[in-house]
Scaffold this motif. Structure first.
Motif, short mmCIF file in Angstrom:
data_model
loop_
_atom_site.label_atom_id
_atom_site.label_comp_id
_atom_site.label_asym_id
_atom_site.label_seq_id
_atom_site.Cartn_x
_atom_site.Cartn_y
_atom_site.Cartn_z
N LYS A 4 -10.37 17.03 -5.75
CA LYS A 4 -9.45 18.18 -5.75
C LYS A 4 -8.60 18.19 -4.49
N PHE A 5 -9.20 17.88 -3.37
CA PHE A 5 -8.48 17.78 -2.10
C PHE A 5 -7.42 16.68 -2.17
N ASP A 6 -7.79 15.55 -2.77
CA ASP A 6 -6.84 14.43 -2.91
C ASP A 6 -5.65 14.81 -3.78
N TYR A 7 -5.90 15.53 -4.87
CA TYR A 7 -4.80 15.95 -5.73
C TYR A 7 -3.86 16.92 -5.00
N VAL A 22 -0.02 4.43 -1.24
CA VAL A 22 1.36 3.99 -1.42
C VAL A 22 2.33 5.14 -1.18
N LEU A 23 2.01 6.32 -1.68
CA LEU A 23 2.90 7.47 -1.50
C LEU A 23 3.00 7.87 -0.02
N ALA A 24 1.88 7.88 0.70
CA ALA A 24 1.91 8.23 2.12
C ALA A 24 2.73 7.21 2.92
N LEU A 25 2.57 5.94 2.61
CA LEU A 25 3.36 4.92 3.30
C LEU A 25 4.84 5.02 2.92
N PHE A 26 5.13 5.39 1.69
CA PHE A 26 6.52 5.57 1.27
C PHE A 26 7.16 6.74 2.01
N ILE A 38 -3.33 16.91 -1.74
CA ILE A 38 -2.58 16.08 -0.80
C ILE A 38 -1.49 15.30 -1.53
N LEU A 39 -1.80 14.76 -2.71
CA LEU A 39 -0.78 14.04 -3.48
C LEU A 39 0.38 14.95 -3.85
N GLY A 40 0.10 16.18 -4.23
CA GLY A 40 1.15 17.14 -4.54
C GLY A 40 2.01 17.44 -3.33
N VAL A 41 1.37 17.67 -2.19
CA VAL A 41 2.11 17.95 -0.96
C VAL A 41 2.97 16.74 -0.57
N VAL A 67 0.82 12.32 11.47
CA VAL A 67 0.21 12.98 10.31
C VAL A 67 0.31 12.07 9.08
N THR A 68 1.49 11.50 8.87
CA THR A 68 1.69 10.64 7.70
C THR A 68 0.81 9.39 7.77
#
Length: 121
Positions: free
Chosen positions: A13-16, A95-99, A18-21, A46-47
């Motif tokens: 749930k925490f990961d989801y 991948v999203l965080a690195l993007f 973070i993915l949304g943010v 942070v990223t």
């Protein structure tokens, strides 16, 4: 339900969240001046911290994928599916965080290159 399963559900749930943010941040970084905040030293840390978090979770989940057996029960199939889904989710988060990091960084570089040109006009 074991305690480990409950902890895994909480992390998912925490990961989801973070993915949304991160999804919102990538849109804001690409189309608004929010990239300046993300490209600051604190934003970069942070990223990259989120990238490290997703990388560690991804590696842990890769090691936890159960091996296939000749005649799996329904619970074995469900566990294999759940862990495979978690691996793909963690990789997507990485991948999203690195993007987000790279998009904000490149927008910052473009802005710094265009700044002297605007001053001379």
């Amino acid at each position: 339900m074991s305690a480990l399963h409950v902890i895994e559900q909480l992390f998912n749930k925490f990961d989801y969240v973070i993915l949304g943010v991160l999804g919102v941040v990538v849109v804001l970084s690409l189309f608004t001046p929010v990239f300046k905040i993300v490209d600051s030293n604190a934003g970069r840390l942070v990223t990259l911290g989120w990238s490290l978090y997703f990388y560690v979770r991804w590696q842990i989940d890769c090691m936890r994928i159960p091996m296939k057996v000749d005649s799996p029960s329904d619970s074995d199939k469900l566990e294999f599916y759940r862990m495979s889904r978690n691996v793909y989710m963690e990789f997507s988060g990485l991948v999203l965080a690195l993007f987000v990091f790279n998009a904000a960084r490149l927008r910052g570089r473009i802005a710094s290159l265009e700044e002297p040109q605007k001053k001379s006009d």
